[in-house]
Design a protein around this motif. Sequence first.
Motif, PDB file in Angstrom:
ATOM      1  N   UNK A 185       0.856  -1.181   0.000  1.00 10.66           N
ATOM      2  CA  UNK A 185       0.000   0.000   0.000  1.00 10.66           C
ATOM      3  C   UNK A 185       0.899   1.239   0.000  1.00 10.66           C
ATOM      4  N   UNK A 186       0.432   2.295  -0.625  1.00 12.31           N
ATOM      5  CA  UNK A 186       1.195   3.536  -0.683  1.00 12.31           C
ATOM      6  C   UNK A 186       0.352   4.675  -0.118  1.00 12.31           C
ATOM      7  N   UNK A 187       0.975   5.433   0.760  1.00 13.78           N
ATOM      8  CA  UNK A 187       0.270   6.561   1.367  1.00 13.78           C
ATOM      9  C   UNK A 187       0.932   7.883   1.044  1.00 13.78           C
TER      10      UNK A 187
ATOM     11  N   UNK B 144      -3.623   4.268  -0.894  1.00 18.99           N
ATOM     12  CA  UNK B 144      -4.191   3.379  -1.892  1.00 18.99           C
ATOM     13  C   UNK B 144      -3.650   1.981  -1.655  1.00 18.99           C
ATOM     14  N   UNK B 145      -4.524   1.001  -1.787  1.00 20.89           N
ATOM     15  CA  UNK B 145      -4.125  -0.379  -1.558  1.00 20.89           C
ATOM     16  C   UNK B 145      -3.258  -0.912  -2.696  1.00 20.89           C
ATOM     17  N   UNK B 146      -2.741  -2.105  -2.498  1.00 19.89           N
ATOM     18  CA  UNK B 146      -1.820  -2.703  -3.469  1.00 19.89           C
ATOM     19  C   UNK B 146      -2.411  -2.751  -4.870  1.00 19.89           C
ATOM     20  N   UNK B 147      -3.645  -3.189  -4.953  1.00 18.92           N
ATOM     21  CA  UNK B 147      -4.282  -3.340  -6.266  1.00 18.92           C
ATOM     22  C   UNK B 147      -4.885  -2.040  -6.778  1.00 18.92           C
TER      23      UNK B 147
ATOM     24  N   UNK C  36     -11.731  16.384  -2.912  1.00 20.00           N
ATOM     25  CA  UNK C  36     -10.855  17.282  -3.683  1.00 20.00           C
ATOM     26  C   UNK C  36      -9.623  16.567  -4.224  1.00 20.00           C
ATOM     27  N   UNK C  37      -9.119  15.589  -3.490  1.00 21.12           N
ATOM     28  CA  UNK C  37      -7.932  14.847  -3.888  1.00 21.12           C
ATOM     29  C   UNK C  37      -8.326  13.446  -4.319  1.00 21.12           C
ATOM     30  N   UNK C  38      -7.585  12.916  -5.292  1.00 23.95           N
ATOM     31  CA  UNK C  38      -7.804  11.552  -5.755  1.00 23.95           C
ATOM     32  C   UNK C  38      -6.461  10.835  -5.852  1.00 23.95           C
ATOM     33  N   UNK C  39      -6.365   9.699  -5.209  1.00 27.09           N
ATOM     34  CA  UNK C  39      -5.152   8.893  -5.272  1.00 27.09           C
ATOM     35  C   UNK C  39      -5.378   7.750  -6.248  1.00 27.09           C
ATOM     36  N   UNK C  40      -4.361   7.442  -7.034  1.00 20.18           N
ATOM     37  CA  UNK C  40      -4.450   6.349  -7.997  1.00 20.18           C
ATOM     38  C   UNK C  40      -3.048   5.765  -8.174  1.00 20.18           C
ATOM     39  N   UNK C  41      -2.976   4.628  -8.848  1.00 19.40           N
ATOM     40  CA  UNK C  41      -1.673   4.020  -9.064  1.00 19.40           C
ATOM     41  C   UNK C  41      -1.627   3.284 -10.389  1.00 19.40           C
TER      42      UNK C  41
ATOM     43  N   UNK D 153       0.739   0.241 -11.396  1.00 21.76           N
ATOM     44  CA  UNK D 153       1.789  -0.668 -10.944  1.00 21.76           C
ATOM     45  C   UNK D 153       2.781  -1.005 -12.058  1.00 21.76           C
ATOM     46  N   UNK D 154       2.348  -0.940 -13.287  1.00 19.31           N
ATOM     47  CA  UNK D 154       3.264  -1.198 -14.402  1.00 19.31           C
ATOM     48  C   UNK D 154       4.343  -0.127 -14.476  1.00 19.31           C
ATOM     49  N   UNK D 155       4.042   1.062 -13.955  1.00 12.23           N
ATOM     50  CA  UNK D 155       5.002   2.167 -13.962  1.00 12.23           C
ATOM     51  C   UNK D 155       5.596   2.420 -12.581  1.00 12.23           C
ATOM     52  N   UNK D 156       5.241   1.562 -11.627  1.00 15.98           N
ATOM     53  CA  UNK D 156       5.734   1.750 -10.250  1.00 15.98           C
ATOM     54  C   UNK D 156       5.439   3.155  -9.742  1.00 15.98           C
ATOM     55  N   UNK D 157       4.266   3.656 -10.045  1.00 19.67           N
ATOM     56  CA  UNK D 157       3.947   5.049  -9.725  1.00 19.67           C
ATOM     57  C   UNK D 157       2.567   5.175  -9.085  1.00 19.67           C
ATOM     58  N   UNK D 158       2.510   6.022  -8.071  1.00 19.49           N
ATOM     59  CA  UNK D 158       1.252   6.424  -7.445  1.00 19.49           C
ATOM     60  C   UNK D 158       1.070   7.912  -7.683  1.00 19.49           C
ATOM     61  N   UNK D 159      -0.152   8.309  -7.946  1.00 13.44           N
ATOM     62  CA  UNK D 159      -0.464   9.701  -8.228  1.00 13.44           C
ATOM     63  C   UNK D 159      -1.378  10.274  -7.149  1.00 13.44           C
ATOM     64  N   UNK D 160      -1.251  11.567  -6.945  1.00  9.92           N
ATOM     65  CA  UNK D 160      -2.189  12.281  -6.093  1.00  9.92           C
ATOM     66  C   UNK D 160      -2.665  13.490  -6.881  1.00  9.92           C
TER      67      UNK D 160
END
Length: 123
Positions: free
Chosen positions: A33-35, A51-54, A67-72, A74-81
């Motif tokens: 998970x990434x915070x 955001x959880x692993x999946x 107001x904020x949205x977290x997404x990821x 995994x193919x790019x090893x990247x999480x977005x906010x």
Amino acid sequence: QVQLAESGGGLVQAGGSLRLSCTASGRTFGYYNIGWFRQAPGKEREFVALISRSGAITFYADSVKGRFTISRDNAKNTVYLQMTSLKVEDTAAYYCARTSGSDYYVQGSYDYWGQGTQVTVSS
């Protein structure tokens, strides 16, 4: 050694938007998970989103919900906010971190942290 690197911070006017990225090294990115946390000057670091692993499960602090949205990606090893409707009080250094724990709002649950990216919202 796992490394997390944040990017995308900057100066924006109130009401504007920014998208932060957190890119990780290593092959195990999808196992964690990434915070996102933030720390304003003179204040303690606080939880923002997770955001959880999946990517199926997300959590948000009440102050950013809607107001904020977290997404990821995994193919790019990247999480977005994705941050929209930014307020002056969103001004802070933003950090991403990795956790395999369930206490996502607790900093001690995270084992690796990035160096942070500064977000400044002007009035």
